[in-house]
Design a protein around this motif. Structure first.
Motif, PDB file in Angstrom:
ATOM      1  N   LYS A 131       0.832  -1.206   0.000  1.00 42.76           N
ATOM      2  CA  LYS A 131       0.000   0.000   0.000  1.00 42.76           C
ATOM      3  C   LYS A 131       0.869   1.261   0.000  1.00 42.76           C
ATOM      4  O   LYS A 131       0.573   2.225  -0.722  1.00 42.76           O
ATOM      5  CB  LYS A 131      -0.918  -0.003   1.226  1.00 42.76           C
ATOM      6  CG  LYS A 131      -2.012  -1.068   1.185  1.00 42.76           C
ATOM      7  CD  LYS A 131      -2.890  -0.981   2.420  1.00 42.76           C
ATOM      8  CE  LYS A 131      -3.997  -2.052   2.375  1.00 42.76           C
ATOM      9  NZ  LYS A 131      -4.854  -1.980   3.582  1.00 42.76           N
ATOM     10  N   GLU A 134       2.365   1.838  -3.330  1.00 43.80           N
ATOM     11  CA  GLU A 134       1.341   2.365  -4.230  1.00 43.80           C
ATOM     12  C   GLU A 134       1.093   3.839  -3.957  1.00 43.80           C
ATOM     13  O   GLU A 134       1.032   4.663  -4.873  1.00 43.80           O
ATOM     14  CB  GLU A 134       0.050   1.556  -4.049  1.00 43.80           C
ATOM     15  CG  GLU A 134      -1.056   1.965  -5.003  1.00 43.80           C
ATOM     16  CD  GLU A 134      -2.303   1.128  -4.805  1.00 43.80           C
ATOM     17  OE1 GLU A 134      -3.321   1.413  -5.451  1.00 43.80           O
ATOM     18  OE2 GLU A 134      -2.252   0.176  -3.974  1.00 43.80           O
ATOM     19  N   LEU A 135       1.024   4.190  -2.647  1.00 45.06           N
ATOM     20  CA  LEU A 135       0.808   5.593  -2.298  1.00 45.06           C
ATOM     21  C   LEU A 135       2.018   6.452  -2.694  1.00 45.06           C
ATOM     22  O   LEU A 135       1.860   7.600  -3.111  1.00 45.06           O
ATOM     23  CB  LEU A 135       0.566   5.718  -0.786  1.00 45.06           C
ATOM     24  CG  LEU A 135      -0.763   5.136  -0.281  1.00 45.06           C
ATOM     25  CD1 LEU A 135      -0.819   5.182   1.246  1.00 45.06           C
ATOM     26  CD2 LEU A 135      -1.945   5.912  -0.866  1.00 45.06           C
ATOM     27  N   SER A 136       3.255   5.872  -2.525  1.00 49.82           N
ATOM     28  CA  SER A 136       4.478   6.623  -2.888  1.00 49.82           C
ATOM     29  C   SER A 136       4.499   6.922  -4.380  1.00 49.82           C
ATOM     30  O   SER A 136       4.844   8.037  -4.798  1.00 49.82           O
ATOM     31  CB  SER A 136       5.709   5.820  -2.495  1.00 49.82           C
ATOM     32  OG  SER A 136       6.880   6.473  -2.900  1.00 49.82           O
ATOM     33  N   GLN A 137       4.145   5.924  -5.171  1.00 49.78           N
ATOM     34  CA  GLN A 137       4.096   6.167  -6.616  1.00 49.78           C
ATOM     35  C   GLN A 137       3.055   7.229  -6.963  1.00 49.78           C
ATOM     36  O   GLN A 137       3.316   8.101  -7.800  1.00 49.78           O
ATOM     37  CB  GLN A 137       3.783   4.866  -7.338  1.00 49.78           C
ATOM     38  CG  GLN A 137       4.922   3.846  -7.274  1.00 49.78           C
ATOM     39  CD  GLN A 137       4.569   2.568  -7.994  1.00 49.78           C
ATOM     40  OE1 GLN A 137       3.449   2.416  -8.494  1.00 49.78           O
ATOM     41  NE2 GLN A 137       5.533   1.633  -8.036  1.00 49.78           N
ATOM     42  N   LYS A 138       1.918   7.141  -6.295  1.00 46.58           N
ATOM     43  CA  LYS A 138       0.892   8.162  -6.543  1.00 46.58           C
ATOM     44  C   LYS A 138       1.399   9.539  -6.134  1.00 46.58           C
ATOM     45  O   LYS A 138       1.166  10.538  -6.827  1.00 46.58           O
ATOM     46  CB  LYS A 138      -0.373   7.821  -5.767  1.00 46.58           C
ATOM     47  CG  LYS A 138      -1.123   6.624  -6.317  1.00 46.58           C
ATOM     48  CD  LYS A 138      -2.393   6.374  -5.520  1.00 46.58           C
ATOM     49  CE  LYS A 138      -3.170   5.177  -6.076  1.00 46.58           C
ATOM     50  NZ  LYS A 138      -4.398   4.923  -5.300  1.00 46.58           N
ATOM     51  N   ARG A 139       2.185   9.587  -4.965  1.00 51.48           N
ATOM     52  CA  ARG A 139       2.706  10.873  -4.501  1.00 51.48           C
ATOM     53  C   ARG A 139       3.732  11.429  -5.491  1.00 51.48           C
ATOM     54  O   ARG A 139       3.727  12.622  -5.804  1.00 51.48           O
ATOM     55  CB  ARG A 139       3.345  10.692  -3.130  1.00 51.48           C
ATOM     56  CG  ARG A 139       3.797  12.001  -2.501  1.00 51.48           C
ATOM     57  CD  ARG A 139       4.647  11.751  -1.294  1.00 51.48           C
ATOM     58  NE  ARG A 139       5.877  11.052  -1.671  1.00 51.48           N
ATOM     59  CZ  ARG A 139       6.813  10.712  -0.796  1.00 51.48           C
ATOM     60  NH1 ARG A 139       6.677  10.967   0.480  1.00 51.48           N
ATOM     61  NH2 ARG A 139       7.903  10.074  -1.208  1.00 51.48           N
ATOM     62  N   GLN A 141       3.940  10.766  -8.665  1.00 52.32           N
ATOM     63  CA  GLN A 141       3.218  11.205  -9.858  1.00 52.32           C
ATOM     64  C   GLN A 141       2.537  12.551  -9.618  1.00 52.32           C
ATOM     65  O   GLN A 141       2.561  13.434 -10.475  1.00 52.32           O
ATOM     66  CB  GLN A 141       2.184  10.157 -10.257  1.00 52.32           C
ATOM     67  CG  GLN A 141       2.807   8.857 -10.754  1.00 52.32           C
ATOM     68  CD  GLN A 141       1.754   7.785 -11.007  1.00 52.32           C
ATOM     69  OE1 GLN A 141       0.556   8.011 -10.768  1.00 52.32           O
ATOM     70  NE2 GLN A 141       2.208   6.619 -11.485  1.00 52.32           N
ATOM     71  N   GLU A 142       1.981  12.701  -8.393  1.00 53.78           N
ATOM     72  CA  GLU A 142       1.302  13.960  -8.076  1.00 53.78           C
ATOM     73  C   GLU A 142       2.315  15.109  -7.991  1.00 53.78           C
ATOM     74  O   GLU A 142       2.070  16.218  -8.475  1.00 53.78           O
ATOM     75  CB  GLU A 142       0.546  13.817  -6.753  1.00 53.78           C
ATOM     76  CG  GLU A 142      -0.320  15.020  -6.381  1.00 53.78           C
ATOM     77  CD  GLU A 142      -1.479  15.220  -7.341  1.00 53.78           C
ATOM     78  OE1 GLU A 142      -2.019  16.332  -7.384  1.00 53.78           O
ATOM     79  OE2 GLU A 142      -1.832  14.255  -8.075  1.00 53.78           O
ATOM     80  N   ARG A 145       3.451  16.027 -11.327  1.00 48.18           N
ATOM     81  CA  ARG A 145       2.385  16.798 -11.991  1.00 48.18           C
ATOM     82  C   ARG A 145       2.374  18.241 -11.477  1.00 48.18           C
ATOM     83  O   ARG A 145       2.252  19.197 -12.254  1.00 48.18           O
ATOM     84  CB  ARG A 145       1.021  16.142 -11.737  1.00 48.18           C
ATOM     85  CG  ARG A 145      -0.143  16.789 -12.503  1.00 48.18           C
ATOM     86  CD  ARG A 145      -1.457  16.147 -12.103  1.00 48.18           C
ATOM     87  NE  ARG A 145      -1.764  16.381 -10.709  1.00 48.18           N
ATOM     88  CZ  ARG A 145      -2.307  17.521 -10.247  1.00 48.18           C
ATOM     89  NH1 ARG A 145      -2.580  18.530 -11.083  1.00 48.18           N
ATOM     90  NH2 ARG A 145      -2.560  17.672  -8.988  1.00 48.18           N
TER      91      ARG A 145
END
Length: 519
Positions: A131, A134-139, A141-142, A145
């Motif tokens: 988890k 997954e959150l680190s990758q989302k962070r 990416q964010e 961005r």
């Protein structure tokens, strides 16, 4: 009658023999009885002794048997006691082992229980790590961005920032350490050098290749020339010096590169002028006397120099060579005066740092001895001087100081370092030497060429007669922290490539300008 007397005698003799025999047998029988009685008594005593011995032996035997029995009983009791103690100890060990086995079993059960728990927690952690990833990758990416930078670009930016910080810290540390070291070193060095210079000031002469002899009148010029020039030719041949007789009033110019020969010619010519008799034979006589006078002067000058410095035990040939240095100059500085000055400075510096003052003075006085004959012998004055010192049995310390005073050989003693410093002080002090214009301009050009080869340097200017180099850098390519390292690199390169007296100041200048126009 006579017959009866003889018979009586025979009978008497026979009776005496019989009586003697009887008495002998009686005596023998008595002795035999006595012996038999003594033997019987001895046998009785022997029997008694044997009986007593037998009784004592039996008693001793019984006592020994009793002791053995008691010892065996005691040993048996000890063995039984020890056996009981060991059995008790073994029983205690068995109890301990049993207790430990029970504890191990309990601990094993506990560990097994804990392992089961850890397995379950490990599984939970794996799920959490998945988890988090997954959150680190989302962070990321964010963040990419939001910032508009990729992870590689962000990493490069961070590394550049860290590199600039490290460079800044390095430059700051270098600046602080250099400042601290310079303050301490400058303080001590100035104290030693100024003290030495103040206590030792030597005069100097201008380098020249001519000598001027004053004449009482212009008429003397013709007498010096002689009929068909024979006098002047004789003087020039004997001395090796050229006489220049021109329109200069009441003066004759002696020209020659060898100052000793020029001095001999000057003395001989002055004596000829005073004497008034000028002809080839007289010229030859006066030149010979002048030569002896100059040789005496050379020896006296060498002895005076050694006495002035306080150095004794120098070989007479080295003394003579020292005297020859009175007629030798280097960049306008008299070689003998320079050697005396270096000896005095070396002695003062040696006294300041606590090394052998006499050895320092000796090495300083002889450091340029090769210059006395470098016009006559091939090789540098350093090599010639070292060979002379070896030839005349100078110490290894002096030889090393002579070889290393210009950095050709590594100094092996503090005396050599002191002589090197004293030589630099004597040569670099104001007014000591004068350089030719060509040497001066070449050094300035070399300074500028060395600095211009560094990256980021826009222009460079050698000023203060080559004592300072100002370097203008491109502000976009060289930061404030880079300036410190650049100045250090330039100074090291100058030290490596150039030879110069004293020191050269490297001044790096970075200028940023912002320009705008109002319309």
């Amino acid at each position: 009658m006579q017959l009866s007397l003889g018979l009586c005698i025979v009978i008497a003799v026979a009776l005496a023999l019989i009586v003697g025999i009887i008495s002998h047998f009686v005596t023998i029988s008595n002795l035999k009885k006595n012996a038999e009685s003594k033997i019987g008594n001895a046998e009785a005593k022997a029997r008694e002794i044997i009986d007593d011995a037998v009784k004592n032996a039996e008693t001793t035997k019984k006592e020994a048997l009793l002791e053995v029995k008691e010892e065996s009983i005691k040993t048996k009791n000890d063995l039984e006691k020890e056996t009981k103690e060991r059995r008790a100890e073994l029983q205690r060990y068995e109890k301990r082992v049993l207790a430990k086995e029970e504890a191990v079993e309990k601990r094993s059960d506990a560990l097994e229980h804990r392992e089961n728990k850890l397995s379950s927690k490990e599984e939970q952690l794996r799920q959490r790590e998945a988890k988090v990833e997954e959150l680190s990758q989302k962070r990321v990416q964010e963040l990419e961005r939001i910032s508009g930078l990729t992870s590689e670009q962000a990493k490069e930016y961070l590394l550049k920032t860290v590199e600039e910080d490290v460079k800044h810290d390095t430059a700051k540390m270098v600046r602080e350490l250099e400042s601290q070291a310079k303050e301490e070193a400058d303080k001590k060095a100035k104290e030693y050098v100024v003290n030495a210079i103040q206590r030792c000031a030597a005069d100097h002469v201008a380098e020249t290749t001519i000598s001027v002899v004053q004449l009482p009148s212009d008429e003397m010029k013709g007498r010096i020339i002689g009929r068909e020039g024979r006098n002047i030719r004789t003087l020039e041949t004997l001395t090796g010096v050229e006489l220049i007789i021109d329109d200069t009033p009441e003066a004759v110019v002696l020209s020659g590169f060898d100052p000793i020969r020029r001095e001999v010619a000057r003395i001989a010519l002055e004596r000829l002028i005073v004497d008034g008799r000028i002809h080839p034979a007289r010229i030859e006589e006066m030149v010979e006397k002048a030569q002896k006078e100059v040789d005496t002067m050379i020896r006296e000058e060498g002895e005076a120099a050694a006495l002035e410095v306080g150095v004794t035990g120098i070989h007479p040939e080295l003394i003579r060579l020292l005297g020859r240095m009175k007629f030798r100059t280097s960049y306008g500085q008299n070689a003998l005066k320079h050697s005396i000055e270096v000896a005095q400075l070396a002695g003062l510096l040696a006294g300041e740092i606590g090394i052998d003052v006499r050895m320092a003075k000796r090495a300083g006085l002889l450091h340029d001895i090769g210059k006395s004959i470098d016009h006559d012998v091939e090789g540098s004055h350093i090599q010639i001087g070292a060979d002379l010192c070896r030839k005349y049995k100078e110490s290894a310390t002096v030889i090393n100081a002579v070889e290393s005073h210009h950095g050709d050989v590594e100094p092996q003693t503090l005396v050599a370092c002191v002589v090197q410093a004293a030589d630099t002080i004597s040569a670099a002090r104001p007014g000591a030497r004068r350089e030719t214009i060509e040497t001066y301009t070449n050094r300035l050009k070399q300074l500028e060429d060395i600095t211009n080869q560094f990256k980021g340097v826009e222009k460079s200017f050698a000023i203060q007669a080559g004592r300072e180099i100002r370097v203008m850098v491109v502000p976009e390519q060289v930061s404030d922290d880079d300036m410190v390292l650049l100045a250090r690199d330039i100074a090291k390169q100058i030290e490596f490539e150039l030879e110069y007296p004293g020191q050269i100041k490297v001044n790096v200048i970075r200028e940023s300008r912002a320009t705008d126009y109002a319309k």
